[in-house]
Design an enzyme around this catalytic site. Sequence first.
Site, mmCIF file in Angstrom:
data_model
loop_
_atom_site.group_PDB
_atom_site.id
_atom_site.type_symbol
_atom_site.label_atom_id
_atom_site.label_comp_id
_atom_site.label_asym_id
_atom_site.label_seq_id
_atom_site.Cartn_x
_atom_site.Cartn_y
_atom_site.Cartn_z
ATOM 1 N N SER A 276 34.595 -19.822 23.464
ATOM 2 C CA SER A 276 33.486 -19.582 24.395
ATOM 3 C C SER A 276 32.548 -18.622 23.810
ATOM 4 O O SER A 276 31.354 -18.708 23.905
ATOM 5 C CB SER A 276 34.179 -19.059 25.829
ATOM 6 O OG SER A 276 34.591 -17.761 25.695
ATOM 7 N N ALA B 262 40.816 -20.094 24.073
ATOM 8 C CA ALA B 262 39.854 -20.758 24.646
ATOM 9 C C ALA B 262 38.459 -19.708 24.562
ATOM 10 O O ALA B 262 37.420 -19.686 24.577
ATOM 11 C CB ALA B 262 39.666 -21.241 25.911
ATOM 12 N N TYR B 263 39.057 -18.329 24.685
ATOM 13 C CA TYR B 263 38.075 -17.155 24.775
ATOM 14 C C TYR B 263 37.203 -17.044 23.227
ATOM 15 O O TYR B 263 36.013 -16.725 23.625
ATOM 16 C CB TYR B 263 39.045 -15.929 24.823
ATOM 17 C CG TYR B 263 38.105 -14.677 25.158
ATOM 18 C CD1 TYR B 263 37.549 -14.219 26.150
ATOM 19 C CD2 TYR B 263 38.144 -13.697 23.910
ATOM 20 C CE1 TYR B 263 36.822 -13.057 26.424
ATOM 21 C CE2 TYR B 263 37.310 -12.697 23.874
ATOM 22 C CZ TYR B 263 36.513 -12.300 25.342
ATOM 23 O OH TYR B 263 35.833 -11.111 25.211
ATOM 24 N N GLY B 264 37.911 -17.210 22.164
ATOM 25 C CA GLY B 264 37.354 -17.102 21.211
ATOM 26 C C GLY B 264 36.114 -18.171 21.095
ATOM 27 O O GLY B 264 34.966 -17.902 20.419
#
Length: 258
Positions: A166, A162-164
């Site tokens: 976001s 999810a980090y990438g």
Amino acid sequence: MNGDYLAELFSLDDRVALVTGGSSGIGRAIATALARAGARVVVVARRQDELADTVRELQDAGCEAAWVSADLADRDAVRRAAEDAVTAFGEPDILVNSAGINLRPPMGELGEHVWDTTMAVNLEAPYLLGERFGPVMARRGFGRIIHVSSQQAHRAFVQSGAYGVSKAGLEALARSQAEAWSPHGVTCNTLVPGFVMTPLNERLAADPDRVEALAARTMVGRNGLTGDFAGAAVFLAGRASAYVTGQSLFVDGGFSVH
């Protein structure tokens, strides 16, 4: 005479900056750079001890600074923090979104809570702050919005999860903000770090072999330091960058092109 010319390009005297995540890592380095360039800086983050320490350090250096504690995963808290920040020095001319959360379990184990929290801090808080301050900047005819992104907005590695997603959204947000407000003097850009030794990267930093491999991937032969972002931040925050908008500026020692 040269000093006057450089001041015209890069001085942030009489500017007000709001920096989220400004009490640690890249955000703290950016807050310090903007303050040392003349801006009055409001630092927004969660941990009060770190906030107070950051502001004390800036004030000891002769800068004007204040802090606001807020949980940027909470919409209402973001809105309250924005209004609290304004009480310090007035409406900001410069908004830096550096606060981030780095939860990266394997994709198959991600879970809705990790997804929701990541999007709230890394993408929704910058959106909400932009909606609050961008139109005001546009009405006044000057503004600078700077987001701190990630290599993982562009490539998947070490479980981007999810980090990438976001961070990719954050760069798209900068382009949308630029489209909306740049005709009115507001530039919107992102800084894209390489691997930087910050608290956000503690998990990776604990693996010396991985750290060494990441350094070898750069062209300059080392991983990033928080101070590497000072000049780029001052440039994007000042008059010199008036014709730079909607861009992703890689500050990564050549990591992304090697």
